[in-house]
Design a protein around this motif. Structure first.
Motif, PDB file in Angstrom:
ATOM      1  N   ARG A  71      -7.528   8.119  -8.415  1.00  0.00           N
ATOM      2  CA  ARG A  71      -6.887   8.867  -7.326  1.00  0.00           C
ATOM      3  C   ARG A  71      -7.159   8.153  -6.012  1.00  0.00           C
ATOM      4  NH1 ARG A  71      -4.782  13.655  -8.737  1.00  0.00           N
ATOM      5  NH2 ARG A  71      -5.453  14.504 -10.716  1.00  0.00           N
ATOM      6  N   ALA A  72      -6.150   8.211  -5.142  1.00  0.00           N
ATOM      7  CA  ALA A  72      -6.284   7.558  -3.840  1.00  0.00           C
ATOM      8  C   ALA A  72      -5.277   8.142  -2.866  1.00  0.00           C
ATOM      9  CB  ALA A  72      -6.058   6.057  -3.974  1.00  0.00           C
ATOM     10  N   VAL A  73      -5.479   7.796  -1.603  1.00  0.00           N
ATOM     11  CA  VAL A  73      -4.516   8.068  -0.551  1.00  0.00           C
ATOM     12  C   VAL A  73      -4.170   6.723   0.057  1.00  0.00           C
ATOM     13  CG1 VAL A  73      -4.134   9.138   1.696  1.00  0.00           C
ATOM     14  CG2 VAL A  73      -5.385  10.392  -0.075  1.00  0.00           C
ATOM     15  N   ILE A  74      -2.875   6.433   0.136  1.00  0.00           N
ATOM     16  CA  ILE A  74      -2.396   5.228   0.802  1.00  0.00           C
ATOM     17  C   ILE A  74      -1.944   5.658   2.187  1.00  0.00           C
ATOM     18  CG2 ILE A  74      -0.736   3.345   0.795  1.00  0.00           C
ATOM     19  CD1 ILE A  74      -0.479   3.808  -2.271  1.00  0.00           C
ATOM     20  N   GLU A  75      -2.557   5.065   3.218  1.00  0.00           N
ATOM     21  CA  GLU A  75      -2.244   5.410   4.611  1.00  0.00           C
ATOM     22  C   GLU A  75      -1.500   4.251   5.261  1.00  0.00           C
ATOM     23  OE1 GLU A  75      -4.556   6.757   8.705  1.00  0.00           O
ATOM     24  OE2 GLU A  75      -5.705   6.405   6.882  1.00  0.00           O
ATOM     25  N   GLY A  79       0.252   6.452  10.410  1.00  0.00           N
ATOM     26  CA  GLY A  79      -0.529   7.643  10.061  1.00  0.00           C
ATOM     27  C   GLY A  79      -0.010   8.398   8.856  1.00  0.00           C
ATOM     28  N   ALA A  80       1.157   8.044   8.333  1.00  0.00           N
ATOM     29  CA  ALA A  80       1.685   8.704   7.128  1.00  0.00           C
ATOM     30  C   ALA A  80       0.730   8.453   5.963  1.00  0.00           C
ATOM     31  CB  ALA A  80       3.071   8.179   6.793  1.00  0.00           C
ATOM     32  N   VAL A  99      -3.860   1.212   4.345  1.00  0.00           N
ATOM     33  CA  VAL A  99      -5.281   1.458   4.135  1.00  0.00           C
ATOM     34  C   VAL A  99      -5.369   2.268   2.848  1.00  0.00           C
ATOM     35  CG1 VAL A  99      -7.401   2.500   5.019  1.00  0.00           C
ATOM     36  CG2 VAL A  99      -5.760   1.482   6.618  1.00  0.00           C
ATOM     37  N   TRP A 100      -6.126   1.768   1.897  1.00  0.00           N
ATOM     38  CA  TRP A 100      -6.308   2.425   0.605  1.00  0.00           C
ATOM     39  C   TRP A 100      -7.627   3.189   0.630  1.00  0.00           C
ATOM     40  CZ3 TRP A 100      -3.251   1.779  -3.968  1.00  0.00           C
ATOM     41  CH2 TRP A 100      -2.112   1.003  -3.775  1.00  0.00           C
TER      42      TRP A 100
END
Length: 114
Positions: A71-75, A79-80, A99-100
């Motif tokens: 699991r991750a958030v790609i930014e 800012g999205a 930014v991962w």
């Protein structure tokens, strides 16, 4: 080329190296990739990529991938944020600065123009 080729992705070993210090935002993430096959004449590479937990910056290539695990958030620069989980198909545009934020180690199968 064989008419059918089966690639057991769960068995692909991916050697990791530390991510370059100038790309690390937090933690001590590592990553690695292993090419699995290529589409002859199209310049397309298919492989497995992994990243351990941590946060790092990147500049993307033109790529599509399916997240197999983690699991991750790609930014993005604006800012999205995009949360990704196993089973998600993600399309990245070349040159996109990201930014991962990896909370659980990632494993993806990617398709990229080589």
């Amino acid at each position: 080329m064989e008419p059918v080729a089966v690639f057991p992705l769960a068995e692909v070993l991916v050697p990791h190296e530390p991510i370059a210090a100038d790309q690390v935002v937090s933690g001590a993430p590592t990553s690695g990739a292993a090419t699995v096959t290529a589409l002859d004449g199209l310049g397309v590479e298919i492989g497995v990529w992994e990243m351990s937990a941590g946060t790092a910056t990147d500049v993307e290539a033109d790529e599509a991938f399916v997240l197999l695990a983690g699991r991750a958030v790609i930014e993005l620069e604006d800012g999205a944020k995009f949360e990704i989980k196993p089973g998600d198909l993600v399309r990245l545009a070349a040159g996109t600065k990201t930014v991962w934020h990896v909370s659980e180690p990632l494993r993806k199968v990617y398709v990229i123009k080589a």
